[in-house]
Each structure stands twice: as structure tokens, then as C-alpha cells.
Scaffold this motif. Structure first.
Motif, PDB file in Angstrom:
ATOM      1  N   SER A   1      42.351  27.890  42.749  1.00  0.00           N
ATOM      2  CA  SER A   1      43.761  27.572  42.881  1.00  0.00           C
ATOM      3  C   SER A   1      44.596  28.400  41.904  1.00  0.00           C
ATOM      4  CB  SER A   1      43.992  26.078  42.628  1.00  0.00           C
ATOM      5  OG  SER A   1      43.657  25.745  41.301  1.00  0.00           O
ATOM      6  N   LEU A   2      43.943  29.048  40.938  1.00  0.00           N
ATOM      7  CA  LEU A   2      44.633  29.877  39.958  1.00  0.00           C
ATOM      8  C   LEU A   2      44.784  31.286  40.513  1.00  0.00           C
ATOM      9  CD1 LEU A   2      45.776  30.051  37.071  1.00  0.00           C
ATOM     10  CD2 LEU A   2      43.484  30.698  36.327  1.00  0.00           C
ATOM     11  N   ALA A   3      45.992  31.796  40.477  1.00  0.00           N
ATOM     12  CA  ALA A   3      46.235  33.153  40.958  1.00  0.00           C
ATOM     13  C   ALA A   3      45.775  34.144  39.889  1.00  0.00           C
ATOM     14  CB  ALA A   3      47.716  33.349  41.258  1.00  0.00           C
ATOM     15  N   LEU A   4      44.788  34.961  40.251  1.00  0.00           N
ATOM     16  CA  LEU A   4      44.225  35.932  39.311  1.00  0.00           C
ATOM     17  C   LEU A   4      44.347  37.341  39.863  1.00  0.00           C
ATOM     18  CD1 LEU A   4      40.842  34.204  38.391  1.00  0.00           C
ATOM     19  CD2 LEU A   4      42.874  34.327  36.981  1.00  0.00           C
ATOM     20  N   SER A   5      44.518  38.280  38.961  1.00  0.00           N
ATOM     21  CA  SER A   5      44.457  39.679  39.383  1.00  0.00           C
ATOM     22  C   SER A   5      42.990  40.022  39.618  1.00  0.00           C
ATOM     23  CB  SER A   5      45.045  40.580  38.293  1.00  0.00           C
ATOM     24  OG  SER A   5      44.222  40.539  37.144  1.00  0.00           O
ATOM     25  N   ALA A   6      42.742  41.136  40.230  1.00  0.00           N
ATOM     26  CA  ALA A   6      41.362  41.554  40.498  1.00  0.00           C
ATOM     27  C   ALA A   6      40.590  41.736  39.197  1.00  0.00           C
ATOM     28  CB  ALA A   6      41.360  42.849  41.307  1.00  0.00           C
ATOM     29  N   ALA A   7      41.223  42.306  38.184  1.00  0.00           N
ATOM     30  CA  ALA A   7      40.549  42.533  36.897  1.00  0.00           C
ATOM     31  C   ALA A   7      40.217  41.202  36.220  1.00  0.00           C
ATOM     32  CB  ALA A   7      41.426  43.384  35.989  1.00  0.00           C
ATOM     33  N   SER A   8      41.123  40.227  36.298  1.00  0.00           N
ATOM     34  CA  SER A   8      40.872  38.915  35.696  1.00  0.00           C
ATOM     35  C   SER A   8      39.753  38.183  36.430  1.00  0.00           C
ATOM     36  CB  SER A   8      42.138  38.057  35.725  1.00  0.00           C
ATOM     37  OG  SER A   8      43.145  38.644  34.944  1.00  0.00           O
ATOM     38  N   ALA A   9      39.769  38.252  37.756  1.00  0.00           N
ATOM     39  CA  ALA A   9      38.713  37.605  38.543  1.00  0.00           C
ATOM     40  C   ALA A   9      37.360  38.231  38.234  1.00  0.00           C
ATOM     41  CB  ALA A   9      39.024  37.710  40.032  1.00  0.00           C
ATOM     42  N   LEU A  10      37.313  39.550  38.092  1.00  0.00           N
ATOM     43  CA  LEU A  10      36.076  40.234  37.756  1.00  0.00           C
ATOM     44  C   LEU A  10      35.555  39.761  36.398  1.00  0.00           C
ATOM     45  CD1 LEU A  10      33.977  42.484  38.317  1.00  0.00           C
ATOM     46  CD2 LEU A  10      35.519  44.038  37.112  1.00  0.00           C
ATOM     47  N   PHE A  11      36.449  39.637  35.420  1.00  0.00           N
ATOM     48  CA  PHE A  11      36.058  39.186  34.080  1.00  0.00           C
ATOM     49  C   PHE A  11      35.497  37.768  34.122  1.00  0.00           C
ATOM     50  CE2 PHE A  11      37.074  36.958  30.138  1.00  0.00           C
ATOM     51  CZ  PHE A  11      36.356  37.727  29.239  1.00  0.00           C
ATOM     52  N   VAL A  12      36.151  36.882  34.873  1.00  0.00           N
ATOM     53  CA  VAL A  12      35.702  35.493  34.966  1.00  0.00           C
ATOM     54  C   VAL A  12      34.318  35.415  35.622  1.00  0.00           C
ATOM     55  CG1 VAL A  12      36.169  33.266  36.087  1.00  0.00           C
ATOM     56  CG2 VAL A  12      38.008  34.497  34.928  1.00  0.00           C
ATOM     57  N   VAL A  13      34.138  36.125  36.708  1.00  0.00           N
ATOM     58  CA  VAL A  13      32.863  36.089  37.427  1.00  0.00           C
ATOM     59  C   VAL A  13      31.753  36.681  36.572  1.00  0.00           C
ATOM     60  CG1 VAL A  13      31.616  37.033  39.416  1.00  0.00           C
ATOM     61  CG2 VAL A  13      33.891  36.042  39.708  1.00  0.00           C
ATOM     62  N   ARG A  14      32.002  37.812  35.930  1.00  0.00           N
ATOM     63  CA  ARG A  14      30.967  38.440  35.095  1.00  0.00           C
ATOM     64  C   ARG A  14      30.648  37.575  33.881  1.00  0.00           C
ATOM     65  NH1 ARG A  14      30.348  44.749  35.296  1.00  0.00           N
ATOM     66  NH2 ARG A  14      30.696  44.998  37.514  1.00  0.00           N
ATOM     67  N   SER A  15      31.641  36.903  33.321  1.00  0.00           N
ATOM     68  CA  SER A  15      31.392  36.013  32.190  1.00  0.00           C
ATOM     69  C   SER A  15      30.487  34.863  32.611  1.00  0.00           C
ATOM     70  CB  SER A  15      32.703  35.458  31.636  1.00  0.00           C
ATOM     71  OG  SER A  15      33.492  36.494  31.121  1.00  0.00           O
ATOM     72  N   HIS A  16      30.755  34.296  33.775  1.00  0.00           N
ATOM     73  CA  HIS A  16      29.918  33.205  34.283  1.00  0.00           C
ATOM     74  C   HIS A  16      28.482  33.673  34.470  1.00  0.00           C
ATOM     75  CE1 HIS A  16      28.331  29.917  36.636  1.00  0.00           C
ATOM     76  NE2 HIS A  16      27.954  30.809  37.537  1.00  0.00           N
ATOM     77  N   TRP A  17      28.296  34.803  35.117  1.00  0.00           N
ATOM     78  CA  TRP A  17      26.937  35.287  35.367  1.00  0.00           C
ATOM     79  C   TRP A  17      26.266  35.742  34.084  1.00  0.00           C
ATOM     80  CZ3 TRP A  17      24.120  33.749  39.055  1.00  0.00           C
ATOM     81  CH2 TRP A  17      24.714  33.356  40.248  1.00  0.00           C
ATOM     82  N   GLY A  18      27.034  36.161  33.095  1.00  0.00           N
ATOM     83  CA  GLY A  18      26.454  36.504  31.800  1.00  0.00           C
ATOM     84  C   GLY A  18      25.814  35.294  31.160  1.00  0.00           C
TER      85      GLY A  18
END
Length: 94
Positions: free
Chosen positions: A1-18
Motif C-alpha cells: 500500500s506504500l508508494a515506492l520508487s523502483a530503487a526503494s522497492a529494490l532496497f526493501v526486497v534485497r534487505s528482506h532477502w539478505g
């Protein structure tokens, strides 16, 4: 529900998988957490904490450059190496 830029979404996803790759995968593979048979009471939580502490102690000790799996086996085989791993937990004697 949070509007994210592509770079922010990439950071969030990579942080989770890290986190998944650094902690959960290691606990599953190294400590075989998924095969644990304790299912009731405080046992699962207590053993999970012990597994995490053991993993952290193995990572903290940098004198041995082997894999975590090898270090875990060495700690089981050698009481001297086990004592070296547990040294940070022992209060300094005066």
C-alpha cells in the motif's frame, strides 16, 4: 500500500532477502532447525535462541577461517576450541 520508487522497492526486497539468506537459511541448513521435533511449550523458542546464540558465537570468532559448518563440528570435537568460542561469554576474572 506504500508508494515506492523502483530503487526503494529494490532496497526493501534485497534487505528482506539478505536477512533470509544470512539468518534463516543458515539456521535451516547449519542447525537443521526445520527438523527440530520440539513443538510445545517454551521449547521451540528456547532452542531457537540457543541456535541463534551458537551461530553468532561461531561467526564472532574469527581465528578459524573455515565454514560455519566446519567450525560447528570442530567445537563438538575439541573442548579447547569450544572454550575459545565461549570465551566472550565468561566474565573477566579480577
Amino acid at each position: 500500500s506504500l508508494a515506492l520508487s523502483a530503487a526503494s522497492a529494490l532496497f526493501v526486497v534485497r534487505s528482506h532477502w539478505g536477512i533470509e539468506n544470512r539468518l534463516h537459511w543458515v539456521l535451516d541448513v547449519l542447525m537443521q532447525e526445520d527438523r527440530a521435533r520440539n513443538r510445545t511449550g517454551d521449547g521451540p523458542h528456547n532452542f531457537s535462541l540457543l541456535r541463534q546464540m551458537a551461530t553468532n558465537l561461531l561467526r564472532y570468532n574469527q581465528t578459524n577461517k573455515h565454514s560455519l559448518k566446519v567450525r560447528r563440528k570442530q567445537a563438538a570435537w575439541s573442548t579447547d576450541y569450544l572454550a575459545e568460542l565461549l570465551e566472550p561469554l565468561i566474565p573477566l576474572q579480577q
